[in-house]
Write a protein that holds these residues in place. Structure first.
Motif, PDB file in Angstrom:
ATOM      1  N   ASP A  55      10.807   2.259   4.573  1.00  0.00           N
ATOM      2  CA  ASP A  55      11.747   2.815   3.622  1.00  0.00           C
ATOM      3  C   ASP A  55      10.979   3.544   2.516  1.00  0.00           C
ATOM      4  O   ASP A  55      10.112   2.975   1.860  1.00  0.00           O
ATOM      5  N   GLN A  56      11.296   4.818   2.286  1.00  0.00           N
ATOM      6  CA  GLN A  56      10.547   5.607   1.301  1.00  0.00           C
ATOM      7  C   GLN A  56      10.635   5.032  -0.110  1.00  0.00           C
ATOM      8  O   GLN A  56       9.778   5.262  -0.938  1.00  0.00           O
ATOM      9  N   THR A  57      11.711   4.267  -0.384  1.00  0.00           N
ATOM     10  CA  THR A  57      11.884   3.759  -1.735  1.00  0.00           C
ATOM     11  C   THR A  57      10.945   2.594  -2.028  1.00  0.00           C
ATOM     12  O   THR A  57      10.671   2.272  -3.162  1.00  0.00           O
ATOM     13  N   SER A  58      10.464   1.937  -0.971  1.00  0.00           N
ATOM     14  CA  SER A  58       9.560   0.822  -1.247  1.00  0.00           C
ATOM     15  C   SER A  58       8.179   1.370  -1.587  1.00  0.00           C
ATOM     16  O   SER A  58       7.746   2.369  -1.044  1.00  0.00           O
ATOM     17  N   THR A  59       7.481   0.725  -2.482  1.00  0.00           N
ATOM     18  CA  THR A  59       6.192   1.270  -2.933  1.00  0.00           C
ATOM     19  C   THR A  59       5.140   0.992  -1.880  1.00  0.00           C
ATOM     20  O   THR A  59       5.191  -0.003  -1.166  1.00  0.00           O
ATOM     21  N   GLN A  60       4.150   1.910  -1.801  1.00  0.00           N
ATOM     22  CA  GLN A  60       3.089   1.831  -0.795  1.00  0.00           C
ATOM     23  C   GLN A  60       2.389   0.486  -0.787  1.00  0.00           C
ATOM     24  O   GLN A  60       2.097  -0.071   0.254  1.00  0.00           O
ATOM     25  N   SER A  61       2.136  -0.011  -1.961  1.00  0.00           N
ATOM     26  CA  SER A  61       1.280  -1.184  -2.031  1.00  0.00           C
ATOM     27  C   SER A  61       2.048  -2.500  -1.954  1.00  0.00           C
ATOM     28  O   SER A  61       1.449  -3.559  -2.024  1.00  0.00           O
ATOM     29  N   GLU A  62       3.357  -2.387  -1.804  1.00  0.00           N
ATOM     30  CA  GLU A  62       4.136  -3.619  -1.836  1.00  0.00           C
ATOM     31  C   GLU A  62       3.691  -4.570  -0.720  1.00  0.00           C
ATOM     32  O   GLU A  62       3.543  -4.173   0.431  1.00  0.00           O
ATOM     33  N   GLN A  63       3.475  -5.814  -1.056  1.00  0.00           N
ATOM     34  CA  GLN A  63       3.073  -6.780  -0.045  1.00  0.00           C
ATOM     35  C   GLN A  63       4.335  -7.313   0.624  1.00  0.00           C
ATOM     36  O   GLN A  63       5.208  -7.845  -0.032  1.00  0.00           O
ATOM     37  N   ILE A  64       4.449  -7.103   1.959  1.00  0.00           N
ATOM     38  CA  ILE A  64       5.646  -7.590   2.623  1.00  0.00           C
ATOM     39  C   ILE A  64       5.364  -8.827   3.458  1.00  0.00           C
ATOM     40  O   ILE A  64       6.230  -9.383   4.083  1.00  0.00           O
ATOM     41  N   SER A  65       4.164  -9.238   3.490  1.00  0.00           N
ATOM     42  CA  SER A  65       3.880 -10.551   4.030  1.00  0.00           C
ATOM     43  C   SER A  65       2.657 -11.032   3.273  1.00  0.00           C
ATOM     44  O   SER A  65       2.054 -10.275   2.523  1.00  0.00           O
ATOM     45  N   GLY A  66       2.304 -12.244   3.526  1.00  0.00           N
ATOM     46  CA  GLY A  66       1.153 -12.773   2.829  1.00  0.00           C
ATOM     47  C   GLY A  66      -0.120 -12.006   3.151  1.00  0.00           C
ATOM     48  O   GLY A  66      -1.010 -11.895   2.344  1.00  0.00           O
ATOM     49  N   GLU A  67      -0.213 -11.438   4.371  1.00  0.00           N
ATOM     50  CA  GLU A  67      -1.481 -10.874   4.823  1.00  0.00           C
ATOM     51  C   GLU A  67      -1.551  -9.352   4.788  1.00  0.00           C
ATOM     52  O   GLU A  67      -2.593  -8.783   4.527  1.00  0.00           O
ATOM     53  N   PHE A  68      -0.467  -8.663   5.173  1.00  0.00           N
ATOM     54  CA  PHE A  68      -0.529  -7.220   5.412  1.00  0.00           C
ATOM     55  C   PHE A  68       0.272  -6.405   4.413  1.00  0.00           C
ATOM     56  O   PHE A  68       1.404  -6.745   4.093  1.00  0.00           O
ATOM     57  N   SER A  69      -0.312  -5.297   3.999  1.00  0.00           N
ATOM     58  CA  SER A  69       0.427  -4.367   3.155  1.00  0.00           C
ATOM     59  C   SER A  69       1.094  -3.336   4.059  1.00  0.00           C
ATOM     60  O   SER A  69       0.778  -3.221   5.244  1.00  0.00           O
ATOM     61  N   THR A  70       1.986  -2.579   3.472  1.00  0.00           N
ATOM     62  CA  THR A  70       2.665  -1.528   4.224  1.00  0.00           C
ATOM     63  C   THR A  70       1.644  -0.594   4.863  1.00  0.00           C
ATOM     64  O   THR A  70       1.738  -0.258   6.043  1.00  0.00           O
ATOM     65  N   SER A  71       0.649  -0.234   4.080  1.00  0.00           N
ATOM     66  CA  SER A  71      -0.304   0.726   4.615  1.00  0.00           C
ATOM     67  C   SER A  71      -1.153   0.096   5.713  1.00  0.00           C
ATOM     68  O   SER A  71      -1.517   0.754   6.687  1.00  0.00           O
ATOM     69  N   ASP A  72      -1.452  -1.218   5.614  1.00  0.00           N
ATOM     70  CA  ASP A  72      -2.172  -1.901   6.704  1.00  0.00           C
ATOM     71  C   ASP A  72      -1.399  -1.754   8.011  1.00  0.00           C
ATOM     72  O   ASP A  72      -1.961  -1.440   9.059  1.00  0.00           O
TER      73      ASP A  72
END
Ligand SMILES: Cc1ncc(C[n+]2csc(CCOP(=O)(O)OP(=O)(O)O)c2C)c(N)n1
Length: 680
Positions: A55-72
């Motif tokens: 989702d474009q509205t979520s920030t790039q660096s937001e952590q969506i799990s304990g381990e991986f970022s969106t960019s990961d």
């Protein structure tokens, strides 16, 4: 998935690690065509839209799990797509052309196409993108290099068109697991070099000794001989009793001399006795006609028995007609005839270990001749299959004077095989070790899956179509390259020298020995080496007329056979109208010593079976008969079960084989012709 009442954030939180990559890929598919994804995923995307991390509205660096970022997650997905592309499209960049590389480039193997950099790849641990991480591989960058090495080297693979998961996994394992690869000792490498020196020496000797004669030299594709050696070795190791081979003109003399062991003095003598060169057909026949057959000597086959103490394997090279590729179904017919046991009633019993077939094709002929797809189409059919043929395309990039791009609409000569789900391995003929490794994979595949496999051996043609033909008028650029290109023997000898396995002197010794051996055979050649060749007589069966055979069968025998043919398995539900047809067959024979056509034919077959002679009947609509008169295979109207009345004959003493064929003429004619010759 029970997610319908959950808020979107909770739904997306359930995915982490590589699963996120999977969901992301599925979402891409869903956007293209919602019906292409699993219904539960479709329901989820319908309800919650794009995965939250997309989702474009979520920030790039937001952590969506304990381990991986969106960019990961994006990087992991890209790395996996890139790796998959190397497996699927590696062949497009593979180093398979000794000369004349393909001039079109692709971006399918560029990391930018998948939005990933080398640095990104280095930051991804290999275990995140692969279940089977090879030794010494730490991160995705190493993994990409590993895959590039495996898929874009001197051997390339195309098996994406094979739909069986099992076969695909098998291939992946063969390619990516280092311990399936054939390895060579120094002694074996030296033997391989010696073999190539002998092959090259033989061609040079002919060139020098029989000036101006055509021989359709193997030069540019010398590795074909070690490839055939490896097939023979493996088949013999597996106790395969017969190797049935077929090939056209290219390299045939070398194959006869080195693989079939045809005596060299005999070959030299045929050159010596070659008649008026002007009349020699284009494929290089050595004589004009041969006895009553009207055939030419050069097309004759040969046999050789290979024994290793435990098993013996007979190699048979079939006679070859001028008509290119026609030998394919002929070799399949020979192979099937050798595999079938016809001694008992019912269908013959097939044993794949009795024989396997090996076919060598020209690159232009393989894609051009209609008989090739016709023959490939036979390969999986019950009535024609032979448990997997090995195909080697002797690919010299040119067909007579016709360039690749004039001769086919496809990139590769082997592309035709894809439609039949036949895996294709391509190999650079300048690398003999890779050639032997590649044919071993092809061999193992055919033995494991009982299916055909193609090895596209990509080399060149040192001379023109024949040694008298000037190729520089039609392929000037290519021949500039070929003229400057070292032979495979030189290339391999240099490699072995650099590795300290041979020296300059030992290579020279091997070459001198090869030449001396040939010269001494030539010097001691007997004048009568061709004696006996022209004594071929027409077989009696063709020389005498049908009146000389007694074909009468006593009426009582016919009545008994007819009664047997009308028996059906218990509860067999015959199509009603056929009952009348069969009832008439009893009546006619009983009442007036008459027979109708279909019955006459059935009685002829039945009495032949009684005499112990096996029958094979195939063709378009053979079971029922094109004119609906035969009905040799019946179908139960309830269950669809088949029943062949010939198989129920009490007095039958041989097999009765019957199959409907595809809508083909030439391939089938070749197959059946040779089947009938092999099983008189
Ligand atoms: C059915 C058929 N068509 C044409 C020919 C004539 N012909 C003989 S060799 C040849 C070229 C074959 O090229 P390719 O298959 O690439 O084999 P190469 O000679 O290059 O090894 C042609 C057209 C033939 N022998 N048979």
């Amino acid at each position: 998935m029970a997610h319908s009442a959950e808020p979107s954030e909770n739904v997306w939180k359930k995915f982490y690690g590589p699963n996120m990559g999977y969901v992301e890929e599925q979402y891409e598919l869903y956007k293209e065509d919602a019906s292409m994804v699993d219904s539960s995923l479709k329901e989820m995307f319908d309800k919650h839209g794009a995965p939250k991390w997309l989702d474009q509205t979520s920030t790039q660096s937001e952590q969506i799990s304990g381990e991986f970022s969106t960019s990961d997650v994006r990087k992991i997905t890209s790395a996996m797509k890139y790796m998959d592309a190397i497996r699927r499209f590696g062949h497009l960049e593979a180093d398979i052309y000794a000369v004349g590389g393909w001039d079109e480039t692709t971006n399918l193997l560029d990391s930018e196409t998948y939005n990933i950099t080398d640095q990104d790849l280095q930051e991804i641990p290999a275990s995140w993108v692969s279940d089977n991480v090879p030794a010494n591989v730490e991160n995705a960058y190493d993994l990409v290099q590993f895959l590039r090495d495996k898929y874009t080297g001197k051997v390339s693979f195309e098996y994406d068109h094979v739909n069986s998961d099992e076969e695909r996994k098998w291939f992946l394992n063969q390619i990516e697991s280092n311990n399936t690869e054939l390895s060579f000792t120094d002694v074996e490498k030296k033997q391989l070099l010696e073999r190539l020196i002998n092959v090259e020496g033989f061609e040079h000797f002919l060139q020098k000794t029989f000036v101006g004669q055509k021989r359709f030299s193997i030069e540019g594709l010398e590795s074909m001989i070690p490839i055939l050696d490896q097939i023979v070795k493996s088949a013999n190791g597996d106790k395969v009793e017969n190797i049935m081979m077929g090939m056209a003109h290219r390299g045939r003399l070398s194959v006869l001399a080195h693989v079939l062991g045809k005596p060299l003095d005999r070959i030299f003598s045929e050159f010596q006795h070659a008649p008026d060169k002007e009349l020699i057909p284009s494929e290089g026949s050595m004589g004009i006609s041969y006895g009553w057959t009207g055939d030419v000597k050069y097309h004759f086959g040969a046999t050789r028995l290979v024994e290793n103490g435990e098993a013996s394997t007979k190699i048979q090279l079939a006679h070859n007609p001028s008509h290119l590729e026609f030998v394919n179904p002929i070799v399949s017919g020979i192979t099937r005839a050798a595999q079938d046991d016809r001694t008992e009633k019912g269908y013959p019993k097939q044993d794949y270990n009795k024989a396997m077939s090996v076919l060598i094709h020209g690159d232009a002929a393989f894609i051009g001749e209609g008989i090739v797809p016709e023959s490939l189409n036979l390969s999986g059919l019950e009535g024609y299959r032979t448990g997997g043929s090995l195909h080697v395309i002797a690919n010299n990039l040119v067909g007579f004077t016709t360039d690749r791009k004039e001769g086919r609409s496809t990139r590769y000569a082997s592309d035709l095989a894809k439609g039949y789900e036949i895996p294709i391995i391509r190999v650079n003929a300048d690398d003999p070790i890779a050639c032997v490794q590649a044919i071993q994979i092809a061999y193992d595949y055919t033995r494991t899956f009982k299916k055909d496999c193609v090895l596209d051996l990509v080399g060149y043609r040192r001379y023109g179509h024949n040694e008298m033909d000037e190729p520089r008028t039609t392929q000037p650029e290519l021949y500039r390259e070929i003229d400057a290109h070292p032979t495979v023997t030189e290339i391999f000898a240099n490699q072995l020298q650099e590795a300290g396995i041979v020296t300059d002197e030992s290579v020279k010794e091997m070459k001198d020995k090869a030449y001396k051996d040939l010269q001494s055979i030539y010097d001691s050649m007997k004048e009568d080496a061709l004696e006996g060749v022209s004594e071929l007589k027409m077989p009696n069966v063709l020389a005498s007329s049908i009146e000389n055979y007694d074909t009468a069968v006593p009426l009582d025998d016919l009545k008994k056979l007819n009664a047997d043919l009308l028996e059906r398995p218990e509860n067999f539900q015959l199509f009603k109208r056929l009952n009348r047809v069969f009832k008439r067959r009893v009546d006619i024979l009983e009442e007036g010593n008459k027979a109708e056509w279909g019955e006459g034919e059935a009685l002829a077959y039945a009495s032949i079976l009684k005499d112990g002679i096996p029958i094979r009947l195939t063709g378009q609509d053979s079971e029922r008969g094109t004119f609906a008169h035969r009905h040799m295979v019946l179908y139960d109207t309830e269950t669809g079960d088949k029943y062949c009345p010939m198989h129920g004959l009490e007095d039958a003493n041989a097999s009765f084989d019957i199959h409907n064929s595809p809508l083909s003429e030439t391939a089938l004619l070749g197959f059946e012709y040779e089947y009938s010759i092999q099983s008189p």
